[in-house]
Design an enzyme around this catalytic site. Structure first.
Site, short mmCIF file in Angstrom:
data_model
loop_
_atom_site.label_atom_id
_atom_site.label_comp_id
_atom_site.label_asym_id
_atom_site.label_seq_id
_atom_site.Cartn_x
_atom_site.Cartn_y
_atom_site.Cartn_z
N TYR A 89 33.50 66.16 -38.99
CA TYR A 89 34.15 65.36 -37.92
C TYR A 89 33.61 65.69 -36.51
CZ TYR A 89 37.10 63.29 -41.36
OH TYR A 89 37.65 62.73 -42.54
N LYS B 181 62.96 85.62 -41.13
CA LYS B 181 62.82 83.96 -40.65
C LYS B 181 61.76 83.49 -41.11
CE LYS B 181 61.23 85.30 -35.99
NZ LYS B 181 61.75 85.48 -34.62
#
Length: 360
Positions: free
Chosen positions: A256, A35
């Site tokens: 940041y 998957k």
């Protein structure tokens, strides 16, 4: 030249990890779970890497069809079953096996006018995880409804364990889920499928007829130990390069939010990898990386396209230095643990913009 980030997939490692799964459950058949595009490794590579598996399991109907187009002729199992009546002809055309986890799916099968269809159904029990499936007291009624459908040729009894890697978990011990499953399925005809990766590696007595090997196939641990402890090999390596260098002094901040502030003179390397490539933005200062074969760590907040690392103790490092974000030299599980997540997420989060190559 292209941006220097690249993911490398090792087909041999996929093959090796499948052999480990089979060795732990020598009398069972093995579903290789593919998957999420084979946990980010690619369906095309999974078909080759898991050629020795007895079947492939996933959740996406369109990708099941893609597996057939890629030449996979052995069984394919849809772990969540089908989602709409329009899926049922696809199941017939491509000979897909599927889970049944609710009465709505049974009703759709009952209403389907497909006299020549022969369905191999996997009836899901909710033995305590409380995601999909019929509770133990509902299970036999669901089983009998399926048995009454002429197109249903076999029923495999299936459940999923919440704590196979932590069998004594006080909230839901593995033994309690096993007890519920065995009690509710006693006397019912059909094969059994309960073992995920952790069960396969640590509870071989629960292999039954089928095991569903997932994350272990890609070289990460399902818990209960490291991948190396279980003899698994990493199948994905993520590498990049240093593309910039900054020399900072005590009191200078990086990135940041100025989340990292230097307490001494430092050399900072800027790496071409960020959260838009699949690296976790929430990775804290100190998340391990390898630069030119030397272990160091991240500093500052991960941004969209870049992250920053400490080069202070690697005097030869600079622009062009090789950076391993995870792989053979650095376990994906260790990086995930440092970032407060699991290896599964990092694999699946690999972004489409990252070039992928195969190990030569």
């Amino acid at each position: 030249m292209p941006r220097p980030i690249v993911a490398t997939i090792d087909i041999f490692a996929l093959q090796h990890n499948l052999s480990v799964a089979r060795k732990h459950a020598p009398h069972a058949k093995t579903w290789a779970v593919v998957k999420a595009h084979a946990y980010g490794h690619g369906l095309e590579r999974a078909v080759r890497g898991f050629a020795a598996a007895d079947g492939l399991a996933l959740i996406e109907v369109d990708n099941a069809v893609r597996l057939r187009e890629l030449g996979w002729t052995k069984p394919i199992l849809l772990l969540e079953g089908f989602f709409d009546a329009s899926d049922i002809p696809v199941l017939v055309t491509h000979q897909l096996q599927f889970a049944i986890h609710c009465n709505a799916q049974i009703a759709l099968l009952e209403a389907a006018a497909l006299p020549d269809a022969r369905f191999h159904v996997h009836l899901k029990m909710n033995s305590g995880m409380n995601r999909l499936g019929f509770t133990p007291d509902q299970y036999r009624a669901a089983y009998e409804r399926l048995r009454a459908i002429p197109a249903v040729s076999s029923i495999t009894m299936m459940t999923h364990f919440a704590n196979a890697d932590d069998a004594a978990n006080p909230d839901l011990p593995l033994a309690e889920q096993v007890r519920r499953f065995r009690q509710a399925t006693a006397g019912l005809e059909g094969e059994h499928s309960v073992a995920n990766s952790a069960t396969d590696l640590m509870h071989g007595d629960l292999a039954y007829e089928w095991v569903r090997a997932g994350v272990m196939l890609y070289g990460a641990t399902p818990g209960g130990g490291t991948a190396q402890d279980f003899g698994l090999q990493p199948a994905m390596q993520l590498d990049s390069e240093v593309i910039g260098v900054q020399h900072i002094v005590a009191g200078d901040a990086v990135g940041y939010g100025s989340r990292f502030v230097a307490d001494k003179p430092m050399t900072i390397g800027v790496v071409a990898c960020g959260y838009a490539d699949g690296y976790p933005r929430h990775a804290p200062n100190g998340t391990p990386v390898i630069v030119d074969g030397v272990r160091t760590c991240t500093v500052g907040r991960v941004s969209m396209d870049m992250l920053t690392v400490d080069l202070t103790a690697i005097p030869g490092a600079g622009v062009g230095s090789r950076v391993t974000l995870w792989g053979k030299e650095l376990s994906i599980d260790e990086v995930a643990f440092a970032a407060g997540t699991i290896g599964y997420e990092l694999m699946c989060a690999l972004a489409p913009r990252v070039p992928v190559q195969e190990k030569k």
